[in-house]
Write an enzyme that holds these catalytic residues in place. Structure first.
Site, PDB file in Angstrom:
ATOM      1  N   TYR A 177      45.877  16.256   5.141  1.00 48.70           N
ATOM      2  CA  TYR A 177      46.807  17.382   5.130  1.00 48.70           C
ATOM      3  C   TYR A 177      47.209  17.679   3.680  1.00 48.70           C
ATOM      4  O   TYR A 177      47.694  16.807   2.968  1.00 48.70           O
ATOM      5  CB  TYR A 177      48.036  17.018   5.963  1.00 48.70           C
ATOM      6  N   CYS A 178      46.976  18.920   3.234  1.00 49.00           N
ATOM      7  CA  CYS A 178      47.413  19.378   1.923  1.00 49.00           C
ATOM      8  C   CYS A 178      46.857  18.468   0.830  1.00 49.00           C
ATOM      9  O   CYS A 178      45.658  18.302   0.703  1.00 49.00           O
ATOM     10  CB  CYS A 178      48.943  19.460   1.884  1.00 49.00           C
ATOM     11  N   LEU A 179      47.715  17.842   0.027  1.00 48.18           N
ATOM     12  CA  LEU A 179      47.262  16.941  -1.019  1.00 48.18           C
ATOM     13  C   LEU A 179      46.485  15.769  -0.430  1.00 48.18           C
ATOM     14  O   LEU A 179      45.554  15.247  -1.064  1.00 48.18           O
ATOM     15  CB  LEU A 179      48.460  16.443  -1.830  1.00 48.18           C
ATOM     16  N   GLY A 239      44.440  16.067   1.969  1.00 46.44           N
ATOM     17  CA  GLY A 239      43.094  16.602   2.136  1.00 46.44           C
ATOM     18  C   GLY A 239      42.325  16.619   0.826  1.00 46.44           C
ATOM     19  O   GLY A 239      41.115  16.359   0.793  1.00 46.44           O
ATOM     20  N   PHE A 285      43.555  20.072   6.580  1.00 43.71           N
ATOM     21  CA  PHE A 285      44.675  20.952   6.907  1.00 43.71           C
ATOM     22  C   PHE A 285      45.190  21.566   5.604  1.00 43.71           C
ATOM     23  O   PHE A 285      45.619  20.848   4.701  1.00 43.71           O
ATOM     24  CB  PHE A 285      45.835  20.180   7.542  1.00 43.71           C
TER      25      PHE A 285
END
Length: 606
Positions: free
Chosen positions: A334-336, A338, A362
């Site tokens: 998710y985000c960082l 990812g 994500f």
């Protein structure tokens, strides 16, 4: 000007004892804070003004360009005068009992002007439209200056919007009809209580304003948030690894390892039963593991991006495989998280390590060439300023990062609480998502400096061999496992067109899905809510241009979760008996959500 005539509820005299208590508390707090402020300032001495953000220089450059084109400036002024004249005509027609079309109307999504008096009451309608006209002309004028470099233009646009938002009439007691009515009703007690709330927030922020967004006392991790049953089965200096208790007799062969960002805590994916992605994934027959990152302090100052890769994802991967006995796992970031997952996959590809069989991203940036409004805060002078602060204490304070993100949506995440807490004198409403949002995390100095420089300033991750992690040059094009990319159309933190550029960097074309709403709401979107929907191209094509992709994408109702589950299920070779974390090969250390996630910065002793 005479006070505006509004229909107010019958005024009731306040309780004298309550008034006395409130005044005493306000006086005590104000005196204490003023003394502490003076003591801090005397220790610091006189500090010269600085412009680390480069805002003053950007506006100076803008004004030079604007004044060099007097015709455009005069045209802008005449257009403003004409709109004011039209507003005056509109107001006269309303006084005559007519219902003319407004000269300026707020966007339907603008919550500042929802109270009926903004439309129904002549004076407040005039104030509202006057503000909207002025705001539009100011923004249009400064955003269309010829010859200004892109970086300065972004800063001018962003900080002009902050200025415009701050001066909205909804943010002042006597130009906000709802606040005005409450002030008349309570004989001003709302303003006294609001001032007390303001002092409390400054007090709790240790001299800096920390706006309380929710009633934090209403929540407790493991009790009414982060409640999905599970165990901590592994930990090191960087993270705890949680494994969740299965809810089905059979589970997919490959377990799912979730890599959350360390800018925020993992339990955004496990807020409540009804909106928990983790619980939902468990109920779909997945053996779910999640990394719970440590909330770092000065001891972690030298922890690098390499550390998050080796002591984070790779250590968690080793533990998952030992716990379950499988050879392959599915992973999601998710985000960082990812960004770290993609970096890990490229590292593993170079090492011929095939233990991650599929990956889900994500709202993840892999190409940072178009970072959106976050780019306003990231340039060489600002990074140097951050590095100086981080060098002194070993980390970036969580509240500083939280302020940056809040400014991206100032009306929702700053000014709405200013009105509620300080003008209306109310306590914030208990809200699980805002409880999570206020649960700040620090960032290690060495890691954050590397991330800002290599990812944002240099965009080196997008270039083959542009960065080196754990002795390996990272090449995203070497990632050839099946990938699922979910972005959201209103994302201000990881703009979807920017995440799309990153998806193009992978060696194998991913399934790209565009969800509705923003960075959090678009991801935490359970099927039962039946909200937002998502766009997808069933032909699986990923053209070079994001607009070309969207043009041929079809909109699907409901949540992207079900689309992801169907995709993930197709990647899995079969099912096995459910895996109980209490009977695995790794010892149980404690119950989920574990101890690392419970370290709250706003509860730390001062």
């Amino acid at each position: 000007m005479a006070a505006p005539q509004t229909e107010t509820p019958k005024a009731e005299l306040p309780d004298p004892q309550e008034v006395a208590r409130t005044y005493a508390e306000v006086a005590q707090r104000a005196s204490k804070l003023l003394t502490e402020h003076m003591q801090r300032e005397s220790k610091r001495g006189i500090q010269p003004p600085s412009d680390e953000l480069g805002v003053a220089q950007a506006f100076l450059d803008m004004m030079k360009k604007l004044l060099a084109d007097p015709y455009r400036l005069a045209t802008a002024q005449m257009n403003l005068v004409w709109d004011y004249f039209s507003l005056w005509q509109h107001s006269m027609q309303r006084l005559w009992g007519l219902s003319p079309t407004p000269v300026a109307a707020p966007d339907k999504s603008d919550k500042r002007f929802k109270h009926e008096d903004w439309q129904d009451h002549f004076l407040f309608d005039f104030i509202k439209q006057s503000y909207l006209i002025t705001a539009r002309h100011i923004h249009d004028t400064v955003s269309s200056v010829d010859g200004l470099d892109e970086e300065s233009q972004q800063k001018v646009n962003f900080y002009t919007r902050q200025y415009i938002d701050a001066l909205a009439p909804s943010n002042f007691a006597f130009t906000n009809p709802e606040v005005f009515q409450e002030t008349m009703r309570s004989h001003g007690q709302n303003l006294i209580k609001g001032f007390n709330n303001l002092l409390r927030d400054v007090e709790e922020g240790d001299g800096k304003l920390r706006i309380r967004m929710t009633d934090t006392s209403a929540f407790e991790l493991g009790k009414n948030v982060a409640t999905t049953p599970g165990k901590v089965v592994f930990q090191n200096d960087m993270m705890q690894l949680l494994q969740y208790t299965p809810s089905t007799a059979k589970v997919n062969t490959r377990p799912l390892l979730i890599v959350p960002p360390w800018i925020n805590k993992y339990y955004v994916l496990d807020l409540r039963d009804k909106n928990s992605f983790i619980k939902w994934a468990v109920d779909q027959g997945n053996t779910v593991f999640v990394i719970s990152w440590v909330n770092p302090d000065a001891r972690h100052a030298e922890k690098s991006f390499d550390s998050y890769l080796s002591e984070g994802v790779l250590a968690a991967l080793d533990a998952v495989i030992e716990q379950t006995g499988v050879k392959e796992v599915n992973a999601a970031g998710y985000c960082l998280g990812g960004t770290l997952l993609a970096s890990t996959l490229a590292y593993m590809a170079a090492k011929k390590d095939k233990r991650i069989a599929s990956a889900t991203f994500f709202t993840t940036l892999l190409d940072f060439s178009q970072p959106g409004e976050l780019g306003v805060f990231i340039d060489e002078p600002q990074v140097q300023g951050l590095e100086k602060k981080m060098a002194a204490r070993g980390y970036l304070e969580g509240s500083e990062m939280a302020t940056t993100f809040n400014m991206l949506r100032a009306n929702d995440l700053i000014w709405s609480f200013v009105v509620n807490n300080y003008l209306m004198g109310k306590d914030p409403f208990p809200f699980d998502l805002l409880y999570w949002n206020s649960d700040s995390t620090r960032l290690p100095a060495k890691m954050h400096s590397f991330y800002l420089r290599k990812m944002y300033l240099e965009n080196a991750l997008s270039e083959p061999g542009g960065i080196e992690l754990c002795g390996v040059k990272i090449d995203l094009s070497k990632i050839n496992v099946p990938c699922y990319f979910i972005s959201t159309i209103e994302d201000h933190i990881a703009p979807w067109k920017s995440t799309y550029l990153g998806a193009l960097r992978l060696g194998k074309t991913p399934r790209f899905v565009l969800g509705g709403s923003g960075h959090i709401a678009g991801i935490v979107n359970p099927p039962v809510a039946n909200k937002y929907g998502f766009w997808v191209r069933e032909d699986g094509k990923l053209p070079d241009n994001s607009e070309d992709w969207l043009k041929d994408a079809s909109h699907q109702a409901g949540s992207w979760w079900t689309d992801w589950q169907a995709w993930a299920q197709a990647q899995d070779p079969g099912q096995v008996a459910a895996r109980d974390p209490a009977t695995g090969k790794l010892p149980v250390l404690e119950d989920a959500p574990g101890s690392y996630v419970k370290a709250r910065l706003d509860k730390a002793p001062r």
